[in-house]
Design a protein around this motif. Structure first.
Motif, PDB file in Angstrom:
ATOM      1  N   VAL A  30      50.145  38.992  51.291  1.00  0.00           N
ATOM      2  CA  VAL A  30      49.838  38.481  49.943  1.00  0.00           C
ATOM      3  C   VAL A  30      49.309  37.058  50.047  1.00  0.00           C
ATOM      4  N   ASP A  31      49.989  36.226  50.829  1.00  0.00           N
ATOM      5  CA  ASP A  31      49.540  34.837  50.997  1.00  0.00           C
ATOM      6  C   ASP A  31      48.141  34.775  51.604  1.00  0.00           C
ATOM      7  N   ASN A  32      47.882  35.613  52.586  1.00  0.00           N
ATOM      8  CA  ASN A  32      46.565  35.662  53.212  1.00  0.00           C
ATOM      9  C   ASN A  32      45.505  36.121  52.214  1.00  0.00           C
ATOM     10  N   ALA A  33      45.817  37.146  51.449  1.00  0.00           N
ATOM     11  CA  ALA A  33      44.862  37.651  50.460  1.00  0.00           C
ATOM     12  C   ALA A  33      44.552  36.580  49.423  1.00  0.00           C
ATOM     13  N   TRP A  34      45.589  35.835  48.989  1.00  0.00           N
ATOM     14  CA  TRP A  34      45.336  34.757  48.037  1.00  0.00           C
ATOM     15  C   TRP A  34      44.465  33.680  48.674  1.00  0.00           C
ATOM     16  N   SER A  35      44.704  33.383  49.920  1.00  0.00           N
ATOM     17  CA  SER A  35      43.916  32.380  50.627  1.00  0.00           C
ATOM     18  C   SER A  35      42.440  32.782  50.653  1.00  0.00           C
ATOM     19  N   GLN A  36      42.166  34.066  50.814  1.00  0.00           N
ATOM     20  CA  GLN A  36      40.776  34.536  50.817  1.00  0.00           C
ATOM     21  C   GLN A  36      40.113  34.330  49.455  1.00  0.00           C
ATOM     22  N   ILE A  37      40.847  34.574  48.382  1.00  0.00           N
ATOM     23  CA  ILE A  37      40.318  34.303  47.041  1.00  0.00           C
ATOM     24  C   ILE A  37      40.064  32.812  46.897  1.00  0.00           C
ATOM     25  N   ASP A  38      41.032  32.029  47.321  1.00  0.00           N
ATOM     26  CA  ASP A  38      40.931  30.576  47.199  1.00  0.00           C
ATOM     27  C   ASP A  38      39.694  30.047  47.930  1.00  0.00           C
ATOM     28  N   SER A 130      35.042  39.045  43.746  1.00  0.00           N
ATOM     29  CA  SER A 130      35.472  40.322  43.166  1.00  0.00           C
ATOM     30  C   SER A 130      36.197  41.177  44.203  1.00  0.00           C
ATOM     31  N   PHE A 131      35.621  41.270  45.397  1.00  0.00           N
ATOM     32  CA  PHE A 131      36.265  42.033  46.463  1.00  0.00           C
ATOM     33  C   PHE A 131      37.609  41.408  46.832  1.00  0.00           C
ATOM     34  N   SER A 132      37.629  40.086  46.964  1.00  0.00           N
ATOM     35  CA  SER A 132      38.871  39.388  47.344  1.00  0.00           C
ATOM     36  C   SER A 132      39.952  39.583  46.286  1.00  0.00           C
ATOM     37  N   ARG A 133      39.565  39.544  45.007  1.00  0.00           N
ATOM     38  CA  ARG A 133      40.543  39.779  43.930  1.00  0.00           C
ATOM     39  C   ARG A 133      41.113  41.175  44.017  1.00  0.00           C
ATOM     40  N   GLN A 134      40.237  42.146  44.256  1.00  0.00           N
ATOM     41  CA  GLN A 134      40.704  43.525  44.356  1.00  0.00           C
ATOM     42  C   GLN A 134      41.662  43.673  45.540  1.00  0.00           C
TER      43      GLN A 134
END
Length: 183
Positions: A30-38, A130-134
């Protein structure tokens, strides 16, 4: 009898350790995925000043829009929660839609090489966001499911794992842009 009790204790410890490690791994995802959005949102915020400067020469009377973008960019650096950043993202998306809609009325602007490059970069970045949010929301959903289903919810409760926030789009960001030249 002692071996049976020891065996049961070992199995319980193995289960707790395995479940705990699974929850930690999910939280890290989850933290990594948020980092990608960020990263992608920051990339967009970094592209915006160049985009704005390119458009500014053609749309001098749209000062309010440019001021709003500048304010949003400043707010972005101070935002720390998923909710705050999602709200700023939604506001910025709405403002960028306005600029793109207004730009349709400026043929010289649409033909400008810098405008074309920056528009393509922003479009590419929007797709990545968009991809990162998904991906983030999928990861959060898997993590939240793990901390709520039995028996891992017991371990999650013991070690204070809490649900992660989904990245949501507000209703304002979903509306079509209304361009009004009557200002």
């Amino acid at each position: 009898m002692l071996w049976i009790i020891l065996g049961i204790i070992v199995l319980i410890i193995a289960f707790v350790a395995s479940t705990y490690n699974g929850l930690v791994q999910s939280k890290m995802k989850v933290d990594n995925a948020w980092s990608q959005i960020d990263v992608q949102l920051q990339r967009r915020f970094d592209l915006i000043p160049n985009f704005v400067e390119t458009v500014k020469g053609y749309m001098n009377y749209e000062q309010e829009t440019f001021e709003k973008i500048t304010a949003l960019r400043t707010s972005w650096s101070n935002a720390s929660t998923v909710e705050d950043k999602a709200k700023l993202n939604n506001e910025l998306s709405s403002t960028l839609k306005t600029i793109m809609a207004v730009s349709e009325n400026y043929p010289d602007l649409k033909a400008n090489e810098n405008f074309i490059k920056l528009s393509d970069e922003l479009s590419n970045t929007e797709n990545k966001i968009s991809f990162s949010r998904q991906f983030y929301n999928d990861t959060v959903t898997m993590y939240n499911t793990k901390i709520h289903v039995f028996p891992s919810n017991i371990i999650a409760g013991m070690f204070n794992f809490s649900a992660a926030e989904l990245f949501k789009t507000d209703d304002e960001a979903r509306k079509n842009v209304k361009v009004d030249f009557g200002k």
